[in-house]
Scaffold this motif. Structure first.
Motif, PDB file in Angstrom:
ATOM      1  N   UNK A  33       5.217   0.692  -0.807  1.00  0.00           N
ATOM      2  CA  UNK A  33       5.520  -0.433  -1.690  1.00  0.00           C
ATOM      3  C   UNK A  33       4.388  -0.669  -2.679  1.00  0.00           C
ATOM      4  N   UNK A  34       3.146  -0.676  -2.169  1.00  0.00           N
ATOM      5  CA  UNK A  34       2.014  -1.013  -3.041  1.00  0.00           C
ATOM      6  C   UNK A  34       1.760   0.052  -4.103  1.00  0.00           C
ATOM      7  N   UNK A  35       2.023   1.318  -3.774  1.00  0.00           N
ATOM      8  CA  UNK A  35       1.773   2.407  -4.716  1.00  0.00           C
ATOM      9  C   UNK A  35       3.030   2.834  -5.470  1.00  0.00           C
ATOM     10  N   UNK A 116      -6.111  11.228   1.609  1.00  0.00           N
ATOM     11  CA  UNK A 116      -6.702  12.390   0.960  1.00  0.00           C
ATOM     12  C   UNK A 116      -7.328  12.029  -0.385  1.00  0.00           C
ATOM     13  N   UNK A 117      -6.768  11.046  -1.083  1.00  0.00           N
ATOM     14  CA  UNK A 117      -7.384  10.558  -2.318  1.00  0.00           C
ATOM     15  C   UNK A 117      -8.730   9.902  -2.019  1.00  0.00           C
ATOM     16  N   UNK A 440      -7.286   3.264  -3.684  1.00  0.00           N
ATOM     17  CA  UNK A 440      -6.332   4.324  -4.034  1.00  0.00           C
ATOM     18  C   UNK A 440      -5.418   3.873  -5.164  1.00  0.00           C
ATOM     19  N   UNK A 441      -5.032   2.601  -5.170  1.00  0.00           N
ATOM     20  CA  UNK A 441      -4.185   2.062  -6.237  1.00  0.00           C
ATOM     21  C   UNK A 441      -4.911   2.103  -7.589  1.00  0.00           C
ATOM     22  N   UNK A 442      -6.192   1.747  -7.601  1.00  0.00           N
ATOM     23  CA  UNK A 442      -6.976   1.805  -8.841  1.00  0.00           C
ATOM     24  C   UNK A 442      -7.081   3.240  -9.360  1.00  0.00           C
TER      25      UNK A 442
END
Length: 486
Positions: A33-35, A116-117, A440-442
Motif C-alpha cells: 500500500x505504502x509503495x 534489498x533497496x 525505501x519510499x523516498x
C-alpha cells in the motif's frame, strides 16, 4: 531424539510459524500500500535493471553486476525446496496450495523490494567491491548494532551451517539413489557417502576460496543452465499431457477457493501449506537475499531492489510452477508427504527412467549452487561481526566441515530446528525493515522522478542528505567505512 524433533515440529506448526506468516503478510500488505503496488507497477523496470551494464570497481576489476547478484541470490533460494517443497505443499495442502504460493509471491515481492533497496543504500566498501545486508542496515540505518549482531549470528548458523548441511545431505542421498537405480549395491559401499562428501568439499573449496567474484561467476554460469534444463523437462511433461492442463488449472483454483474445501476445513490447510512453502522457497522478507543484492554495483539502490523482486517471481512463478505442473498432470495421490519422490515419480512415468537421472543432475546443481549462496550469506555476516581475515578463514573451514558432515549424517533434528531459526530470522529482519520503509519510499520517489524525466536514474547521497551513515554513494571515504565496521 525423535521425541525432541516431534516437539519442536509441533511448536513450529501450531504456534511459531502461524505467527511468522501473519507478521510477514501484514508487513507485505503495508509495503504494498505504502509503495503503491511497486512489485507489479514497475515490472518492466525489473527486466531493464537486470540487464544493466557492469562497472569497474576500485581495484580495477569488473564489478558485480545486477545479474550476477541476482544469480547469487537465486543460487541460494532456488534449491531443493523448489522440487521437494512444492511437492510437499501439494501432497499435504492439495492442488490449491500452488495458487496460494503464487499469491504469496506477488504479495511478498514488496517486502523483497524494500529489504534489498535498503541493503544497497547501506552497503559498505569491501576489497574493491561491496557487501551488506540486514545486519548493515540495522546498524547504519536503524542505529541498532545489537540487533544486527543478533541477525548476523542467526543467519550464519541457519544458512552457513544448517541449510548447508541439508543441501549437502540432499546431494549425497540423491547421487546414491541414482547409483542404486543404475544397479549399484550402495549398501555394500559404506564409504560412498564419505566419498561424495569429500568430492563436494573439494568443489566447494575451489569456489569459496576465490571470493565473491568467483562465487558470482559460477552462479552466473550454473543458475541459467539448471533453470533452463528443469524448465525443458517440465515443458516436455506438460506437452505430453496438454489435454489435462485446463482441468489441472480448474482443479487448482477450485481447491484454492472452493466452497467444498471451506466446508471441509481443507482451505486452511491449502493456505498454510502454500504460504509456508512459498516463503521457504522465495525467502522474501527473511533477510537472506539482500546480502547478495548489496554486492551489486548499480547506479541507484532501487534498481537492485527491483532485480531482487524479480528473483522472487523467478523462483515461485517459474521454477515452482514447473514442479507443480509436472506433478499435477500426472494424477498424484494426496495426503502423504513424499517430497521430491513425487516429482521423480511423475518424471519417470512420463519421460522414462532417464528423466530420473536427469533430475538427479538438476538436483545436484540446485543443491550445489545453494551451498555457494548459503556460504556467502554467512561470509557477509561474519564480516559484519568482525572484519578479521583470520575469522573469515576459520568460518570457511567450519563451513566445509559442515558440508562433509551433512553428506554423511542424518539431519532431521537440525532441519526441524532450522525452521525455528529461519522464522526467528524473519521476525528480526522485519523488525528493522518496517520502520525503515519510509526510506525505501523516498528512494523510490527519487527513482521514479528521474525516470519521468527520461533519465537513467542515478543516486548520490546529497540527493537525500537527511539519510544517516550512507557510506557508498558519495558521502564517505572507504577507510571510514572499514573503521566504522571495526
Amino acid at each position: 531424539m525423535q521425541g525432541l524433533t516431534d516437539a519442536i515440529g509441533a511448536f513450529n506448526n501450531d504456534l511459531f510459524w502461524p505467527l511468522v506468516i501473519v507478521v510477514l503478510v501484514a508487513a507485505s500488505l503495508y509495503f504494498t500500500v505504502r509503495l503503491g503496488l511497486v512489485q507489479l507497477r514497475l515490472l518492466p523496470d525489473m527486466f531493464r535493471a537486470l540487464g544493466g551494464s557492469t562497472q569497474t570497481d576500485g581495484d580495477g576489476r569488473r564489478s558485480i553486476s545486477s545479474f550476477q547478484a541476482f544469480a547469487v541470490s537465486a543460487a541460494a533460494r532456488v534449491g531443493t525446496g523448489n522440487v521437494a517443497g512444492v511437492a510437499t505443499a501439494i501432497s499435504l495442502g492439495g492442488p490449491g496450495a500452488v495458487v496460494w504460493m503464487w499469491m504469496m509471491a506477488l504479495l511478498v515481492g514488496a517486502a523483497s523490494f524494500v529489504e534489498s533497496t535498503l541493503a544497497q543504500l547501506w552497503k559498505v566498501p569491501y576489497q574493491g567491491g561491496f557487501r551488506g545486508g540486514p545486519a548493515y542496515y540495522m546498524q547504519y540505518g536503524l542505529g541498532r548494532r545489537w540487533l544486527g549482531v543478533v541477525f548476523a549470528i542467526t543467519i550464519t548458523v541457519t544458512f552457513g551451517f544448517v541449510f548447508n548441511a541439508v543441501q549437502a545431505n540432499t546431494i549425497s542421498t540423491t547421487l546414491a539413489g541414482s547409483a542404486a537405480e543404475l544397479g549399484a549395491d550402495t549398501g555394500a559401499i559404506p564409504w560412498l557417502p564419505a566419498a561424495i562428501g569429500l568430492g563436494l568439499v573439494a568443489l566447494t573449496a575451489a569456489v569459496i576460496f576465490g571470493g565473491i567474484r568467483r562465487i558470482a561467476h559460477v552462479a552466473q554460469l550454473l543458475v541459467p543452465f539448471m533453470a533452463l534444463a528443469y524448465l525443458l523437462l517440465g515443458v516436455a511433461v506438460v506437452l505430453m499431457n496438454i489435454e489435462k492442463v485446463p482441468g489441472v488449472l480448474a482443479l487448482m483454483f477450485t481447491h484454492a477457493f472452493g466452497l467444498r474445501e471451506i466446508a471441509a476445513a481443507g482451505l486452511g490447510t491449502a493456505i498454510i501449506q502454500g504460504v509456508r512453502r512459498g516463503m521457504f522457497s522465495n525467502e522474501a522478507g527473511l533477510g537472506s537475499a539482500p546480502n547478495a543484492g548489496a554486492t551489486a554495483s548499480v547506479s541507484h539502490p532501487v534498481k537492485q531492489g527491483l532485480v531482487q523482486t524479480l528473483g522472487v517471481y523467478f523462483d515461485t512463478l517459474v521454477v515452482c510452477s514447473v514442479t507443480a505442473f509436472i506433478i499435477l498432470v500426472s494424477d498424484p495421490a494426496y495426503g502423504e508427504d513424499l517430497g521430491a519422490t513425487m516429482t521423480q515419480d511423475a518424471l519417470g512415468a512420463n519421460l522414462g527412467a532417464w528423466a530420473v537421472h536427469a533430475l538427479t543432475v538438476i538436483i545436484f546443481l540446485l543443491a550445489f549452487t545453494s551451498v555457494l549462496g548459503n556460504y556467502y550469506y554467512g561470509e557477509s555476516n561474519v564480516g559484519f561481526l568482525n572484519p578479521s581475515e583470520k575469522l573469515l578463514t576459520a568460518y570457511k573451514w567450519v563451513f566445509l566441515v559442515a558440508t562433509f558432515l551433512g553428506s554423511i549424517g542424518s539431519i532431521q533434528l537440525v532441519w526441524t530446528l532450522s525452521d525455528t531459526t529461519m522464522g526467528f530470522m524473519a521476525l528480526v529482519n522485519l523488525a528493522a525493515v518496517v520502520p525503515l520503509a519510509g526510506v525505501a519510499l523516498k528512494l523510490l520517489k527519487d527513482y521514479t522522478d528521474q525516470r519521468r524525466q527520461g533519465l537513467d536514474p542515478v543516486f548520490t547521497a546529497d540527493r537525500l542528505p537527511d539519510l544517516p551513515n550512507v557510506l557508498c554513494w558519495g558521502s564517505a571515504e572507504p577507510e571510514k567505512a572499514e573503521r566504522t565496521q571495526a
